[in-house]
Design a protein around this motif. Sequence first.
Motif: not given
Lengths: 393, 393
Positions: B207, A75, B217-224, A67-69, A71-72, A46
């Motif tokens: 999610p 990846k 990883s802070i925010g909407h990041g997927k679990a690692s 900013r919070y999107d 990391p996704n 999302w």
Amino acid sequence: MNLVKQKTDQAISILKELNIDIWLTYVRKTSEIHDPSLYFLMEDSWLTWQTVLIITKTGKKIVICGRYDVPNLEKMGVYDTIIGYDESIKTDLLKILDEIDPSSIAINYSIDNVAADGLTHGMWLRLNKFLEGTPYIERLISSEKLLAALRGRKIGLEIDKIKKAVEISENGHKKVTEFVKLGMSEEDIEKMLLKFTKENSVTVSYPPLIHVGPTTSIGHGKASSDIKVKKGDLINVDYGVFYEGYASDLQRMNYVLREGEVIPPKEVVRAFETVVKAITTSAEKLKPGMHGWEIDKIARDIVVKAGYKEFKHALGHQIGRNVHDSGCLLGPKWEKYGNSPLMLVEENQAFTLELHVYVENHGYASIEEDVLVTKDGCDFLSNRQLELSLLLL
Amino acid sequence: MNLVKQKTDQAISILKELNIDIWLTYVRKTSEIHDPSLYFLMEDSWLTWQTVLIITKTGKKIVICGRYDVPNLEKMGVYDTIIGYDESIKTDLLKILDEIDPSSIAINYSIDNVAADGLTHGMWLRLNKFLEGTPYIERLISSEKLLAALRGRKIGLEIDKIKKAVEISENGHKKVTEFVKLGMSEEDIEKMLLKFTKENSVTVSYPPLIHVGPTTSIGHGKASSDIKVKKGDLINVDYGVFYEGYASDLQRMNYVLREGEVIPPKEVVRAFETVVKAITTSAEKLKPGMHGWEIDKIARDIVVKAGYKEFKHALGHQIGRNVHDSGCLLGPKWEKYGNSPLMLVEENQAFTLELHVYVENHGYASIEEDVLVTKDGCDFLSNRQLELSLLLL
């Protein structure tokens, strides 16, 4: 290589072909409004705040997002530039446009092609406010041509998924013929198909449509618990699934033999044969370079010449990420279809071929097949229904 | 009475209050682009071709839709006039507008409110073409005020569903504290929550976000799968569900005690207490008539005064049909939030209260509660976290 990587690469080659500098998709809160072309730009994730996804003719893939999107997107490994912002997207957006200085910007809106029309009007107004006083405001064009090509021209991975979706829905249709009994309602058949769908770990690509006998409600009507299978009924089932995000869409036609009948009544046979003939004849002409409306007309003329009422829908729509994929449509030139029947058929587009006639006292006679356009014709993706399925219940 | 009937009736009373003659929602292919306000106008069904749904100040409920969608709309029993068309919606649309002669038409677009912004730009252009030469083109206004009221002011049925969603997600959070072991990864915890969600026959409202220790990883990041629970970690879990279409959104904070520790380190306690204090103080001020930004500022000031970095998101968003429901936002006046922090809090709006600070060497310290605005204050819908959950693993 994953699908998003492959489709974004394909987008780059289409940008070159159409000589468009960049494809810019502007979205926000994609859990509320999901841009239909986002499938090709992202995996499931999302996007929360306003986000711009840019693919350039020169091969760059850029995202500006909250900013919070970040990391996704990192990846995912598809974008080479990922910019996170806190308060407003404007500064970064203008900076990137200044760096690229594109002379044409294909934006995600379209009058006729719903799959290219993900930009809301509110977002259009925002974008125009951002671009006020810049040269870019004059360089915005619709992304509909780009999207029609990108969605339409299926790559190998996509064709495989569609084939699998077709195979699963064919098994569902077969199951119907084994399951159905006298006195069962439309709803009973629908429930069985939904259970079958779940057991096969897929989802329906649209709510299954069950048409039993002459009193069924034709179209997208919900299955009825009152309309029950009896001898002499035509049973039409319209059922497709999504397999890994790709749709099938198939209809099969069954006839419940009456006491003492070994073949169906003449009028049922004639209806079945007319539908089959219309599909065969239009499929014979379906190839790259034809206009959508020309193919539709072939089937429509056969039905009307046979003395039946004209079907009030298009002969064929594309299938793909949506069960009604946009772009070229094998349909009549009606206002609601916009420019889609005027577009040209291309290699590797997947279409349905579907039409119906109505048989007094028996019901809805309709078949739908799925085909893939080849270099100089088309291949059936489904095992065609060439014989009426006769049920002895 | 069903939800759609109740919400469309509520829309009529809001139209009267705002003195808007009609609310007109224009959509097409709702499986591709789903207008976020359609939930209040329709049950699950899909609309295939262009469709106009009209609610009038005088209490009429009218639909103009493709012929094949008519049976479903009839079965719904909400609309008193249902018009099916074949080739173009234009004729029927103009006829209905001529009959009503509305002096204001609230249309489904908005610059700031994503939930009121379902009209795509392509559809806006189509509508303007249809209305060319009529007086109606000058009478179009944004439906954002109407939608903010309709989505914001929850009716009893909606509040019950949100409460149930909160209850289920609280059970999920409790399960985390029982489940988690040293060496488990963020992904392990996420998987457990997804399993729990399925077992409870609901879906996640986003999610789940799992923040384990200082390297998350802070925010909407997927679990690692690489970040694993160890002693001294803060474990933050952000998890909510949809129950019958209504969302919860909760965060809980856990601390893994180190060898010999009976209480967490001072800096962890201070972070926890700062977050709790910010929620308590802002909740005390939250009541009808406050501006969204005023409530946000209370919490933001507490965090900054305590010497922490300011959180880069809003203190509270509404929950409802979406986990981030639009309209009044308890947020700062940043461009990306548009006019939403300037709006007034109203009775029966449901909000999250959420914020975080970061604790060096331990991780993400964050809590999120759900509240319902009452006549003169607010009630917590969640059982507040007032003590840090201590895990002895």
